[in-house]
Design an enzyme around this catalytic site. Structure first.
Site, PDB file in Angstrom:
ATOM      1  N   ASP A  81       9.700  -1.313   4.219  1.00  0.00           N
ATOM      2  CA  ASP A  81       8.802  -0.261   3.740  1.00  0.00           C
ATOM      3  C   ASP A  81       9.260   0.380   2.442  1.00  0.00           C
ATOM      4  O   ASP A  81       8.457   0.989   1.729  1.00  0.00           O
ATOM      5  CB  ASP A  81       8.761   0.876   4.764  1.00  0.00           C
ATOM      6  CG  ASP A  81       7.817   0.593   5.892  1.00  0.00           C
ATOM      7  OD1 ASP A  81       6.706   0.152   5.611  1.00  0.00           O
ATOM      8  OD2 ASP A  81       8.201   0.820   7.048  1.00  0.00           O
ATOM      9  N   CYS A  82      10.537   0.310   2.208  1.00  0.00           N
ATOM     10  CA  CYS A  82      11.090   1.067   1.081  1.00  0.00           C
ATOM     11  C   CYS A  82      11.275   0.220  -0.166  1.00  0.00           C
ATOM     12  O   CYS A  82      11.744   0.718  -1.190  1.00  0.00           O
ATOM     13  CB  CYS A  82      12.415   1.683   1.508  1.00  0.00           C
ATOM     14  SG  CYS A  82      12.187   2.729   2.933  1.00  0.00           S
TER      15      CYS A  82
END
Ligand code: BGC
Ligand code: IFM
Length: 810
Positions: free
Chosen positions: A483-484
């Site tokens: 996600d990052c």
């Protein structure tokens, strides 16, 4: 150092001190009514949705931690104590908390009074039962006063924390006998309410928090308890609570039992409202009647235990390794159920008001759950697919109560669509139920836009095919599994950074990880197409898979390992050419488990690099070297200090990918080494470092760059549970569902010895004995099914209740 021990016979973890390094929690409930309960009785309850239908209040970020729960105060002369130690923290003469499957028990004592508290959510009812038994162990009569306590949440937990100008005036309660009704919102046609009752007459009550606690006092010193008397307060606005006061005389040796019930009552939609504010209590009476006696409660607990026993019996191993047996047979499967139910919504690290159900998360959770209750998995797949967009992309999250996609978060995580293929394939391999593929499912919950599930999967596949970058690799969009890793956050389109661009329009960030996923799930899609008789579609998918495979070999290989991505400028991410973040775990694990580079000898190289560059004694780190400064072109990943979370933490979720990859290349020793490093049963030994619960996986363990290397965070709700179960059950122990039967292909460490597997699969109990006379790590020489040697290693699907299998490795 340990703070308890595993009691395998009773399937419990026994915590022997209330002062664990962090709250160690359990989940009660497995269907609609849920409670979180810590080893000091902290926690909260909700119905279906931790955000929208929260029954009791809980304050995250509180000091001291874990304050607020279902509390019982025992006043014995001047001494006031709690069976779970909190909130008074009066030192106990003895303390034990047993977290079991769907229940928790506390046994403690003070001044020769013993308390035993059993907490569970029964199978069929929307309530939590707390059975409290008090015993006088002294040789004198004792006069005690017992006070119960819960604090109501005004239903919407998010609003409850914010909207004080309104909420401090809406609280309403009613008391009838020993039942306290929480009716806030009832007058606005919500038609639901909650109760807290006890099966004995009471000597007093309080329903206003301020009156019960007294000004400037906390849960640790309620004025009512101190004075030995409730005030009889009727909450009107402010903070409604429920507290019963019961005066008890216990002769020497005498025990008394109290059954408290926290219940959720909802009148059916079609039922007309009575007068505004007047609740229909009939359902509450009914519910309470079912839990009046000890026999009723014991029966409900026995049913719950039987339910779990039966569920877990669907996969059991008996090996010489107790830790493996314990994790596979009990705790790993249990955690899979919890992640399936909660997704990423409610834990002690997820507040229940933030994330609901994750599209990607739920699809993966299903991989570890599908064998337990395939019917619920089926329903979940349909729910998830119903939030998909017509172009195959997906809402990243949806709310459990409404099952609607969350438009605040939206879409653009380009791995999401492929996970739908992963879970559907797992479901069909488990059950053989191809009817799910022809089931009509809406897009975006809109029945005007609906198509068979197989069409949804096709759009998932096509989404990747039609969203590729200049190297022929999938566009990453906002992020992929990581996600990052926000490679488009610095783009030519400031302010529009979360869009998925086509290659000609702007950023060109590409993901090698999604390419690995495509190779694996593209093949699984092809198999589903074949099952449907669509051989052209299967061939099309396979040809796309071959194209992607080549793109990975041509543009996704960095010499000693797989590249992670190309950023929006076409620069490499996860390459030896990078200054920091030269190697990432995800493509090594996923590309190899998808079979990429195995025949070319690249897979083995990639795994060697993982071992050399990413391994630590606590598990494999997500990347190295850690990013020491913020990189605008990489996004949130570099916002974390080195060693934490996606910036070089040990992200437990992808350790099993590497372990599976090791089984693909036949390295059982290494696969098991990786398995054991993060395995709770092994990690228990150093709980003072690890700190989270030693019976479940955590999302993350601090990496070598972090000052607190080895310390875990975010326990319970993590895809680690499902992926580890897939790893140990299907790859290390090697029993893998396929469309034509159970494949047996173990890959074990040397010295693991013979073992037995019990597997319930498509209506048959398979009793499988695996013998390893030559102590090999991988390889099956012979499979004997009910006395007959079979060709190959797929145990066929049969129409018999029991099948006995002997497997000879060699
Ligand atoms: C968080 C990450 C987290 C991810 C999970 C992000 O917003 O910052 O730390 O792992 O969401 O989806
Ligand atoms: O893949 C994600 C997951 O969906 C939520 N937790 C963090 C993971 C890695 O970023």
């Amino acid at each position: 150092m340990k703070y308890g021990y595993f009691d395998d016979k009773n399937m419990e973890y026994v915590i022997t001190t209330p002062t664990t390094p962090l709250p160690w929690i359990n989940y009660l409930g497995s269907d609609e009514f849920f409670s979180l309960i810590s080893n000091t009785c902290g926690g909260y309850s909700f119905y279906k949705d931790a955000k929208l239908l929260r029954l009791t209040r809980y304050r995250y970020n509180n000091v001291p931690t874990d304050t607020g729960g279902k509390y019982y105060y025992i006043k014995d002369g001047d001494t006031v104590w709690n069976p779970g130690w909190q909130p008074t923290k009066t030192p106990l003469d003895s303390y034990e908390c047993r977290h079991g499957l769907g229940y928790s028990r506390f046994h403690s004592s003070k001044n020769e009074i013993e308390a035993s508290l059993l907490c569970f959510v029964p199978q069929k009812d929307s309530c939590e039962i707390n059975k409290l038994t008090l015993t006088n162990k002294s040789n004198q009569a004792k006069e005690l006063t017992l006070f119960s306590f819960v604090e109501w949440c005004l239903w919407n937990a998010d609003d409850d924390m914010k909207n004080f100008q309104r909420n401090l005036s809406t609280g309403e309660v009613e008391i009838e006998g020993s039942v306290i009704y929480h009716k806030t919102e009832y007058r606005e046609r919500r038609n639901h309410y909650a109760i807290f009752s006890v099966n004995s007459p009471i000597d007093g009550f309080d329903t206003s928090r301020d009156d019960f606690l007294g000004p400037y006092r906390g849960f640790d010193s309620p004025v009512a308890v101190e004075s030995g008397k409730c005030t009889g307060s009727i909450a009107s606005g402010w903070s409604p609570i429920a507290s019963h006061e019961i005066n008890i005389t216990l002769a020497p040796g005498e025990s008394r039992e109290f059954i408290f019930l926290l219940g959720y009552i909802e009148n059916p939609k079609e039922e007309k409202f009575t007068e505004p504010g007047i609740i229909n209590k009939a359902r509450a009476y009914d519910l309470i009647q079912r839990y009046q006696t000890s026999e009723q409660v014991d029966k409900a607990l026995a049913d719950l235990q039987e339910y779990w026993q039966k569920l877990l019996s669907r996969y059991q191993v008996h090996s010489a390794n107790d830790k493996v047996n314990r994790m596979v047979n009990i705790w790993n499967q249990y955690q899979c159920m919890v992640t399936f139910n909660m997704s990423r919504s409610a834990s002690y690290y997820e507040s229940g008001i933030g994330r609901g159900m994750g599209f990607r998360d739920s699809c993966q959770d299903l991989l570890g759950f599908v064998h337990l209750i395939p019917e619920r998995a089926r329903e979940r797949i349909i729910d998830i697919a119903s939030t998909q967009f017509e172009d195959g992309s997906a809402y990243h999250q949806y709310q459990p109560l409404t099952k609607r996609g969350n438009s605040d978060i939206g879409s653009g995580f380009n791995d999401d669509p492929l996970w739908l293929i992963a879970c559907t394939s797992a479901y069909v391999r488990e059950t053989g139920d191809t009817s799910i593929l022809t089931e009509t499912v809406p897009f975006e919950n809109d029945w005007d836009k609906a198509a068979p599930l197989m069409e949804h999967l096709k759009r998932s596949l096509n989404f990747t095919i039609t969203h590729k970058g200049p190297h022929g690799l999938p566009l990453i969009g906002r992020a992929d599994w990581n996600d990052c890793l926000n490679l488009n956050c610095f783009s030519e389109h400031p302010g529009e950074s979360f869009q998925t661009y086509g290659p000609s329009e702007g950023p060109v960030a590409e993901s090698v990880f999604i390419a690995g996923m495509f190779v694996k799930y593209g093949e699984e899609y092809a198999q589903l197409a074949e099952l449907m008789g669509d051989h052209d579609e299967a061939a099309r998918a396979r040809s796309e898979v071959a194209t992607m495979y080549n793109a990975v070999l041509n543009y996704g290989w960095d010499g000693e390992w797989f590249l992670r991505a190309y950023d929006a400028y076409g620069n490499k991410v996860g390459s030896k050419e990078c200054e920091e973040g030269q190697i990432y775990i995800e493509p090594q694990g996923f590309c190899v488990l998808a079979g990429i580079g195995v025949k070319e000898g690249l897979a083995q190289k990639a795994l060697k690099s993982v071992k050399e560059k990413l391994d630590t004694k606590y598990g494999i780190m997500i990347l190295q070297p850690a990013y020491t400064r913020y990189h605008l072109e990489l996004g949130e990943i570099t916002s974390y200090p080195p060693g934490y979370k996606e910036n070089a933490g040990i992200f437990c979720h992808n350790n099993p990918w590497v372990s599976i990859a090791e089984t693909v290349v036949g390295n059982g020793n290494r696969a098991f080494e990786i398995y054991s490093k993060t395995c709770p049963a092994y990690v228990e030994e150093f709980s003072e470092i690890h700190r989270t619960e030693p019976y479940v996986y955590s999302q993350m363990i601090a990496g070598a760059d972090a000052p607190r290397h080895g310390e875990a965070k975010n326990s319970w709700l993590t895809g680690t549970a499902a992926w580890t179960f897939v790893n140990i059950s299907q790859y290390i122990l090697g029993l893998r569902p396929t469309h034509s039967g159970l494949m047996i292909d173990p890959c074990v460490p040397e010295g693991f010895g013979d073992f037995c597997l019990e597997r319930y699969y498509r209506g048959t109990n398979y009793h499988i004995q695996v013998k390893n006379p030559s102590n090999v790590q991988k390889g099956v020489k012979e499979v004997i099914v009910d006395g007959e040697v079979i060709e190959g290693n797929i145990i066929p699907i049969v129409d018999r209740k029991d099948v006995f299998v002997e497997v000879i490795m060699g």
